[in-house]
Scaffold this motif. Sequence first.
Motif, mmCIF file in Angstrom:
data_model
loop_
_atom_site.group_PDB
_atom_site.id
_atom_site.type_symbol
_atom_site.label_atom_id
_atom_site.label_comp_id
_atom_site.label_asym_id
_atom_site.label_seq_id
_atom_site.Cartn_x
_atom_site.Cartn_y
_atom_site.Cartn_z
ATOM 1 N N ALA A 170 0.834 -1.201 0.000
ATOM 2 C CA ALA A 170 0.000 0.000 0.000
ATOM 3 C C ALA A 170 0.870 1.252 0.000
ATOM 4 N N ALA A 171 1.936 1.228 0.794
ATOM 5 C CA ALA A 171 2.819 2.402 0.851
ATOM 6 C C ALA A 171 3.477 2.634 -0.505
ATOM 7 N N THR A 172 3.908 1.547 -1.144
ATOM 8 C CA THR A 172 4.497 1.672 -2.476
ATOM 9 C C THR A 172 3.469 2.228 -3.449
ATOM 10 N N ASP A 173 2.278 1.683 -3.360
ATOM 11 C CA ASP A 173 1.205 2.076 -4.257
ATOM 12 C C ASP A 173 0.885 3.558 -4.110
ATOM 13 N N LEU A 174 1.036 4.073 -2.889
ATOM 14 C CA LEU A 174 0.734 5.489 -2.647
ATOM 15 C C LEU A 174 1.894 6.394 -3.041
ATOM 16 N N GLY A 175 2.962 5.801 -3.582
ATOM 17 C CA GLY A 175 4.014 6.623 -4.163
ATOM 18 C C GLY A 175 5.321 6.657 -3.394
ATOM 19 N N ALA A 176 5.472 5.833 -2.355
ATOM 20 C CA ALA A 176 6.724 5.848 -1.601
ATOM 21 C C ALA A 176 7.733 4.907 -2.255
#
Lengths: 278, 388
Positions: A170-176
């Motif tokens: 989810a964190a990756t998906d949100l751009g991190a």
Amino acid sequence: MRRGGIGFSGIMLAIGLLFLYVPIVLLILFSFNESRLVTVWGGWSLRWYEALFSDQQMLRAAWLSIRIAAITATIAVVLGTMAGVALVRFGNFRGRFLFTGMIATPLVMPEVIIGLSMLLMFVAMDQAIGWPAGRGMLTIIIAHATFCAAYVTVVVQSRLGALDRSLEEAATDLGARPLKVFFVITLPIIAPALIAGWLLAFTLSLDDLVVASFVTGPGATTLPMLVFSSVRLGVSPQVNALGSIIVALVSIGIILATALMHRRERLRQRDEHLARAG
Amino acid sequence: MAGGQQPTDRAGAFAEPWRDPHQTPLIRIERLTKTFGDFYAVDDVSLDIYRGEFFSLLGGSGCGKTTLLRLMAGFEMPTEGRISIDGVDLAGVPPHRRPVNMMFQSYALFPHMSVARNVAFGLRQEGLPSAEIRSRVADALELVKLDRLAKRKPHQLSGGQRQRVALARCLVKRPKVLLLDEPLAALDRKLREETQFELVNIQEQLGMTFVIVTHDQGEAMAMSTRVGVMDEGRIVQIGTPNEVYEYPTSRFVAGFIGSINMFDGVLAESAPDHALVEGVGEPVRFHIDHGIAAPASATVTVAIRPEKMRLSKTLPEGFTEDSPNLLRGTVDEIAYLGGQSIYVVVLESGRMVRVSVPNTHRMTELPITWEDPVYVSWPAFAGVVLVD
């Protein structure tokens, strides 16, 4: 539970507790002993505590042990976390089998063997590349960090394994970016495991006599080494005083930790209640 | 059950961009395949999804729908084929740079952050000024009606509230496509139905493109502009909820969506405007009011929805004993569901037929009851002929 009468299980419990705690109670009791003889009671006194705090050698050893334990624990947490992440997240990389074996070895290897092999390595390295020059605090730290990292790896690995993978996704998906995900999401969530690992490594290092004895050099005497050698020359009541202080510190630590956990649990229950209410 | 619920067909109210050859799709999936070892999770899937659509990927567990979603999000790399969004090929674009956001089935809220910080997380990664982040987070929380709870931690929220936080966290990024993995699966039934409509409202309000994965056909029918039914890694049919329900193209789709009675048969007469199918193992003929694209004497399956069949004690009007589209049997079971009753009729051959009868009148005694000999009949438009 049965009321009235103590019964078999009550007696067994009492025996068990006595077996565990009588030695500690005796240790504390005799630390206040006036007499120079360890086993003869000569009235109350604080003289062994005074002697302990004026014993420069003892204080230096304690300070050295604490420094070694703190540095060791920090190195072990960094290495152990990296190893844990590699084992849980990197899938079936090449050499995984060998890596797992290397992590597990210090957990099952007798300390004497670890100490001896470390000593051989340090001597060989000193001769070959001149580092670490001589033996002392540095070599003890390296040796301790090596086997403590194995314990930290196990702790971190189990915590990471239980972590919901989708949090990181989810964190990756949100751009991190991946590295940021690790520091902002993964690390804070597994922080309790890191603290537990640090404390475990700290204790293991503080406690270690065998490995330290092998890899130390002149001038670096840790507390367990000093206590052990002084006891060999005859037990001084001063050691009782030292033991009592350690017991006191540990007890305070445990009481604080328990109280903290209780408070957290109460808060959590209140929160859940709140959540259900709306 | 879709058979009971009235499937709302939202496509009718909208332009239907998939019917317009001049429209370019927002998401274009071309011959996408993903294998795990020998297992084909996604098998040669091609799919176009248009701007503003609410597209459902529907299928049982292990049909590859979630893998397809994860391929779009970038968590899996395709073995073959390509995905492009807005004309940009996504091959090699890592998940954190894709113009899509995903809402996870577990919601994946960050447990150590408050609701507001969870929602702000994605905007912080974009490096926006903090005033803008604050106002966008406030807007998003208001949209999902959580503005009161901004300071709470995820474990202080109920399941429905967590689901809203997860939704707000994706919406606030204003992605080109929002991917939702079983967004309603963890909610209880009543909340699920309310949330269905809310999701649709939010999607229409924002004009965003939603791609949702679900195993619940009722959910897919109620919300979607189009449904893609998946089985064993392949998309077996794409269409509006109405099309996949009324015009299934395979036995799998017919059986998966709603309940249906299927009969084996042989095509006896094939004309451009009608067809006649002779039942196999059943003394019945099916008269179909449209032509079938299959040669005569081909083996086919005739599928008829329970609500399109009629039940009567006497020979229905316009029928004779040897009319087509007529069966005889005895009532074996009756399930009273309130709005309708499901009758299970045993035919002479021993096979069961389900007929649903709307309870339009208020009555305590059923006009047709257990053990009654009955006629089951249906109009010529009811039968769907499947050639597989």
